[in-house]
Write a protein that holds these residues in place. Sequence first.
Motif, short mmCIF file in Angstrom:
data_model
loop_
_atom_site.label_atom_id
_atom_site.label_comp_id
_atom_site.label_asym_id
_atom_site.label_seq_id
_atom_site.Cartn_x
_atom_site.Cartn_y
_atom_site.Cartn_z
N ILE A 95 12.79 79.69 39.88
CA ILE A 95 12.02 78.70 39.01
C ILE A 95 11.21 78.93 38.03
O ILE A 95 10.57 78.25 37.48
N THR A 96 10.13 79.83 39.25
CA THR A 96 9.60 80.31 37.37
C THR A 96 9.77 80.01 36.45
O THR A 96 8.82 79.75 35.16
N GLU A 97 11.13 81.02 36.53
CA GLU A 97 11.03 81.53 34.65
C GLU A 97 11.60 80.45 34.05
O GLU A 97 11.65 80.14 32.81
N LYS A 98 12.42 79.10 34.31
CA LYS A 98 13.35 78.43 34.53
C LYS A 98 13.10 77.49 34.32
O LYS A 98 13.40 76.54 33.93
N TYR A 99 12.32 76.73 35.55
CA TYR A 99 11.91 75.61 35.98
C TYR A 99 9.97 75.72 35.96
O TYR A 99 10.20 74.42 36.62
N PRO A 100 10.04 75.70 34.96
CA PRO A 100 8.06 76.00 35.86
C PRO A 100 7.97 74.31 36.30
O PRO A 100 6.64 74.67 36.31
N GLU A 101 8.41 73.09 35.93
CA GLU A 101 7.92 72.17 35.65
C GLU A 101 8.45 71.36 36.97
O GLU A 101 8.52 70.01 36.89
N ALA A 102 9.57 71.84 37.56
CA ALA A 102 10.83 71.14 38.76
C ALA A 102 9.64 71.38 39.78
O ALA A 102 8.36 71.47 39.85
N LEU A 103 9.54 69.84 40.31
CA LEU A 103 9.22 68.88 41.64
C LEU A 103 9.81 69.02 42.99
O LEU A 103 10.50 69.36 42.71
N ASN A 104 8.89 68.88 43.67
CA ASN A 104 9.86 68.84 45.09
C ASN A 104 9.75 66.55 45.46
O ASN A 104 9.01 66.15 44.54
N HIS A 105 10.31 66.29 46.52
CA HIS A 105 9.98 65.09 46.59
C HIS A 105 8.56 63.94 47.16
O HIS A 105 8.52 62.59 46.66
N ARG A 106 7.72 64.60 46.32
CA ARG A 106 6.37 64.20 46.66
C ARG A 106 5.88 63.77 45.22
O ARG A 106 4.67 63.83 45.06
N GLY A 107 6.38 64.75 44.56
CA GLY A 107 6.08 64.89 43.37
C GLY A 107 4.94 66.09 42.68
O GLY A 107 4.31 66.10 42.15
N ALA A 108 5.14 67.24 43.87
CA ALA A 108 4.93 68.34 43.30
C ALA A 108 5.20 69.19 42.85
O ALA A 108 6.39 69.53 43.32
N ALA A 109 4.12 69.90 42.48
CA ALA A 109 4.87 70.75 41.19
C ALA A 109 5.59 71.97 42.58
O ALA A 109 4.72 72.92 43.36
N LEU A 110 6.82 72.58 42.57
CA LEU A 110 6.95 74.08 42.96
C LEU A 110 6.05 74.45 42.74
O LEU A 110 6.27 75.57 43.48
N SER A 111 5.70 74.64 41.38
CA SER A 111 5.16 76.10 41.45
C SER A 111 3.63 76.00 42.20
O SER A 111 2.93 77.33 42.76
N GLU A 112 2.74 75.24 42.14
CA GLU A 112 1.46 75.09 43.10
C GLU A 112 2.02 75.14 44.52
O GLU A 112 0.58 75.80 44.68
N LEU A 113 2.90 74.64 44.89
CA LEU A 113 3.34 75.79 46.04
C LEU A 113 4.10 76.88 46.93
O LEU A 113 3.60 77.07 47.54
N MET A 114 4.17 77.75 45.77
CA MET A 114 4.25 78.49 45.56
C MET A 114 3.50 79.91 46.41
O MET A 114 3.91 80.76 47.14
N PRO A 115 2.23 79.70 46.26
CA PRO A 115 1.00 80.73 46.17
C PRO A 115 1.41 80.68 48.59
O PRO A 115 0.48 81.56 49.06
N ARG A 116 1.16 79.91 48.75
CA ARG A 116 1.15 79.56 50.06
C ARG A 116 2.71 79.93 51.30
O ARG A 116 2.32 79.25 51.92
N PHE A 117 3.81 79.37 50.10
CA PHE A 117 5.42 79.92 50.99
C PHE A 117 5.17 80.88 51.39
O PHE A 117 6.22 79.93 52.17
N PHE A 118 5.23 81.82 51.62
CA PHE A 118 4.73 82.86 52.69
C PHE A 118 4.00 83.33 53.99
O PHE A 118 4.09 83.96 54.63
N GLY A 119 3.43 81.89 53.46
CA GLY A 119 1.82 82.12 54.46
C GLY A 119 0.94 82.86 54.78
O GLY A 119 0.31 82.65 55.13
N ASP A 120 0.84 84.18 53.81
CA ASP A 120 -0.25 84.51 53.77
C ASP A 120 -1.09 85.24 52.90
O ASP A 120 -2.05 86.11 51.95
N SER A 121 -1.37 83.79 52.06
CA SER A 121 -2.36 83.45 50.89
C SER A 121 -3.10 82.44 51.62
O SER A 121 -3.56 81.72 52.49
N PRO A 122 -4.83 83.28 51.40
CA PRO A 122 -5.60 82.23 52.10
C PRO A 122 -6.07 81.05 51.53
O PRO A 122 -5.37 81.11 50.26
#
Length: 212
Positions: free
Chosen positions: A185-212
């Motif tokens: 996603i990061t390499e091929k689709y940096p502007e990809a969105l979810n259905h709420r209009g949020a960029a997937l790239s912005e959601l990645m830091p919390r993806f595994f639940g180990d980021s503050p």
Amino acid sequence: MKAPHLALLGFALVATGPAFAQVDEAEIEKRLESIEAQVNRMEQNINRLTAVFEKEELVARQRQKARERMRRDAKTYSAEQLEEIERLYQTANDREADPELVQQNLAQIVREFPAANRAGCAVLYLGQRSEGDERLEHLRRASTAHADCFYGNGVQVGPYAHWYLALHYRDSGDRAKAEEQLQIITEKYPEALNHRGAALSELMPRFFGDSP
């Protein structure tokens, strides 16, 4: 002996000396701090407005791509076929529709109209509604064969399928494979969105639940 008015003048000169200058400096410092706080608030407001504007621009770009992809279907299918595709597809958005009928209609789109934009959306829906190996098969197909398809709100099927694959691997305990999907996603689709209009790239830091 000094005249009374000269004594008062001397007192006035003392009163305007260093002690009073310190009071003035403290007042100036206080005002400067107030101004600095106002500037900081203005910068924060500007940053928020900039973020909102950039998000709106991103969503607009992705929706334009969706419209362009949908228009391509007119070169492949007739108006009647496009109407049939949409009729079949809309059962997936009907909460009162029989789940088995929804499954059948989505599968029919994929089977009879494989090149349609809605076929990609249908495959991804089938993946979301399935489990186990069947789920993986649909998601992988959506991420490859139908990667260029779009939902009308600007969500692209390819990266969104990779996102669901990442979720599947994360929940299965395979962090390496999940990270592999996120990297795509990061390499091929940096502007990809979810259905709420949020960029997937912005959601990645919390993806595994180990980021503050």
